[in-house]
Write a protein that holds these residues in place. Structure first.
Motif, PDB file in Angstrom:
ATOM      1  N   UNK A 177       0.801  -1.220   0.000  1.00  0.00           N
ATOM      2  CA  UNK A 177       0.000   0.000   0.000  1.00  0.00           C
ATOM      3  C   UNK A 177       0.833   1.269   0.000  1.00  0.00           C
ATOM      4  N   UNK A 178       2.107   1.157   0.315  1.00  0.00           N
ATOM      5  CA  UNK A 178       2.987   2.326   0.287  1.00  0.00           C
ATOM      6  C   UNK A 178       3.280   2.724  -1.163  1.00  0.00           C
TER       7      UNK A 178
ATOM      8  N   UNK B 224      -7.320  -7.175  -5.056  1.00  0.00           N
ATOM      9  CA  UNK B 224      -8.330  -7.239  -6.116  1.00  0.00           C
ATOM     10  C   UNK B 224      -9.315  -6.075  -6.109  1.00  0.00           C
ATOM     11  N   UNK B 225      -8.913  -4.958  -5.559  1.00  0.00           N
ATOM     12  CA  UNK B 225      -9.737  -3.748  -5.562  1.00  0.00           C
ATOM     13  C   UNK B 225      -9.188  -2.822  -6.644  1.00  0.00           C
ATOM     14  N   UNK B 226      -9.463  -3.181  -7.897  1.00  0.00           N
ATOM     15  CA  UNK B 226      -8.821  -2.516  -9.027  1.00  0.00           C
ATOM     16  C   UNK B 226      -9.255  -1.053  -9.186  1.00  0.00           C
ATOM     17  N   UNK B 227     -10.530  -0.774  -8.947  1.00  0.00           N
ATOM     18  CA  UNK B 227     -10.991   0.614  -9.026  1.00  0.00           C
ATOM     19  C   UNK B 227     -10.281   1.492  -8.006  1.00  0.00           C
ATOM     20  N   UNK B 228     -10.181   0.992  -6.789  1.00  0.00           N
ATOM     21  CA  UNK B 228      -9.477   1.735  -5.743  1.00  0.00           C
ATOM     22  C   UNK B 228      -7.998   1.845  -6.073  1.00  0.00           C
TER      23      UNK B 228
ATOM     24  N   UNK C  17      -3.540   5.174  -7.296  1.00  0.00           N
ATOM     25  CA  UNK C  17      -2.431   5.490  -8.175  1.00  0.00           C
ATOM     26  C   UNK C  17      -2.468   6.964  -8.574  1.00  0.00           C
ATOM     27  N   UNK C  18      -3.669   7.438  -8.904  1.00  0.00           N
ATOM     28  CA  UNK C  18      -3.829   8.842  -9.296  1.00  0.00           C
ATOM     29  C   UNK C  18      -3.613   9.801  -8.127  1.00  0.00           C
ATOM     30  N   UNK C  19      -3.934   9.356  -6.925  1.00  0.00           N
ATOM     31  CA  UNK C  19      -3.834  10.229  -5.755  1.00  0.00           C
ATOM     32  C   UNK C  19      -2.535  10.050  -4.969  1.00  0.00           C
ATOM     33  N   UNK C  20      -1.636   9.259  -5.516  1.00  0.00           N
ATOM     34  CA  UNK C  20      -0.366   9.052  -4.838  1.00  0.00           C
ATOM     35  C   UNK C  20       0.424  10.346  -4.856  1.00  0.00           C
ATOM     36  N   UNK C  21       1.084  10.794  -3.842  1.00  0.00           N
ATOM     37  CA  UNK C  21       1.495  10.103  -2.622  1.00  0.00           C
ATOM     38  C   UNK C  21       0.499  10.216  -1.470  1.00  0.00           C
ATOM     39  N   UNK C  22      -0.601  10.965  -1.655  1.00  0.00           N
ATOM     40  CA  UNK C  22      -1.567  11.098  -0.558  1.00  0.00           C
ATOM     41  C   UNK C  22      -2.184   9.751  -0.186  1.00  0.00           C
TER      42      UNK C  22
ATOM     43  N   UNK D  93      -0.897   7.080   0.366  1.00  0.00           N
ATOM     44  CA  UNK D  93      -0.103   6.367   1.371  1.00  0.00           C
ATOM     45  C   UNK D  93      -0.795   6.432   2.733  1.00  0.00           C
ATOM     46  N   UNK D  94      -1.632   7.436   2.930  1.00  0.00           N
ATOM     47  CA  UNK D  94      -2.318   7.604   4.211  1.00  0.00           C
ATOM     48  C   UNK D  94      -3.390   6.547   4.445  1.00  0.00           C
ATOM     49  N   UNK D  95      -3.985   5.994   3.393  1.00  0.00           N
ATOM     50  CA  UNK D  95      -5.074   5.037   3.582  1.00  0.00           C
ATOM     51  C   UNK D  95      -4.862   3.696   2.876  1.00  0.00           C
ATOM     52  N   UNK D  96      -4.065   3.647   1.814  1.00  0.00           N
ATOM     53  CA  UNK D  96      -3.958   2.400   1.053  1.00  0.00           C
ATOM     54  C   UNK D  96      -3.324   1.251   1.847  1.00  0.00           C
ATOM     55  N   UNK D  97      -2.323   1.484   2.698  1.00  0.00           N
ATOM     56  CA  UNK D  97      -1.818   0.351   3.482  1.00  0.00           C
ATOM     57  C   UNK D  97      -2.903  -0.288   4.366  1.00  0.00           C
ATOM     58  N   UNK D  98      -3.723   0.541   5.007  1.00  0.00           N
ATOM     59  CA  UNK D  98      -4.794   0.005   5.853  1.00  0.00           C
ATOM     60  C   UNK D  98      -5.861  -0.678   5.007  1.00  0.00           C
ATOM     61  N   UNK D  99      -6.195  -0.072   3.882  1.00  0.00           N
ATOM     62  CA  UNK D  99      -7.183  -0.663   2.986  1.00  0.00           C
ATOM     63  C   UNK D  99      -6.705  -2.014   2.461  1.00  0.00           C
ATOM     64  N   UNK D 100      -5.428  -2.091   2.100  1.00  0.00           N
ATOM     65  CA  UNK D 100      -4.866  -3.359   1.636  1.00  0.00           C
ATOM     66  C   UNK D 100      -4.891  -4.420   2.722  1.00  0.00           C
ATOM     67  N   UNK D 101      -4.518  -4.012   3.939  1.00  0.00           N
ATOM     68  CA  UNK D 101      -4.519  -4.941   5.077  1.00  0.00           C
ATOM     69  C   UNK D 101      -5.927  -5.483   5.321  1.00  0.00           C
ATOM     70  N   UNK D 102      -6.907  -4.587   5.359  1.00  0.00           N
ATOM     71  CA  UNK D 102      -8.292  -5.001   5.592  1.00  0.00           C
ATOM     72  C   UNK D 102      -8.822  -5.844   4.444  1.00  0.00           C
ATOM     73  N   UNK D 103      -8.430  -5.508   3.231  1.00  0.00           N
ATOM     74  CA  UNK D 103      -8.861  -6.292   2.075  1.00  0.00           C
ATOM     75  C   UNK D 103      -8.328  -7.711   2.131  1.00  0.00           C
TER      76      UNK D 103
END
Length: 146
Positions: free
Chosen positions: A57-58, A68-72, A77-82, A84-94
């Motif tokens: 998620x970093x 497998x959350x391709x839309x997210x 990808x478009x909102x990177x580097x911001x 980084x604040x939520x994608x690691x947690x989202x990946x973990x929960x996914x």
């Protein structure tokens, strides 16, 4: 000026909708406890590694793509580097969610198979009702999380 402003608003709304619709739904506390029970009994399935999902998620969208959350993933990808604040947690929960539901599916299949075999024995009269009830209870306990 008004046209470019409305494009910005539309883009913001579209990105928000994509981000919300693509995010992994975290497990409830009851589901987490149930999964831990399956882990303790050696019944848990781990299709995705939650730690790897968080680490990925970093990178731009990789945590979401991994689970497998391709839309997210595209939005992150478009909102990177911001992101980084939520994608690691989202990946973990996914990853947790994928593992939980894969475990539930595996357990349901195994349990159904054993119960079908038991019912066949009852139908063929190789066991009686008392033996059936006792064996069914054992199967239920074997595949219970608790």
């Amino acid at each position: 000026m008004i046209l470019s402003r409305s494009k910005g608003v539309v883009l913001s709304v579209v990105l928000s909708v994509l981000m919300i619709s693509g995010c992994a739904t975290p497990l409830s506390s009851g589901q987490k406890q149930e999964y831990r029970g399956y882990q303790a009994k050696g019944l848990a399935v781990e299709e995705k590694n939650p730690g790897a999902a968080a680490a990925l998620g970093i990178l731009p969208g990789f945590g979401s793509f991994y689970v497998r959350e391709y839309g997210a993933g595209v939005v992150n990808l478009l909102l990177w580097p911001a992101s980084i604040l939520w994608d690691p947690m989202s990946g973990y929960q996914g990853a947790q969610s994928i593992n939980y539901y894969a475990t539930k599916q595996k357990i349901d299949q195994l349990k159904d198979k054993e119960i079908t075999q038991l019912e066949d024995q009852l139908m063929m009269e190789t066991i009686d009702n008392r033996e059936y009830v006792s064996a069914k209870r054992e199967i239920d306990n074997k595949y219970s999380a608790y």
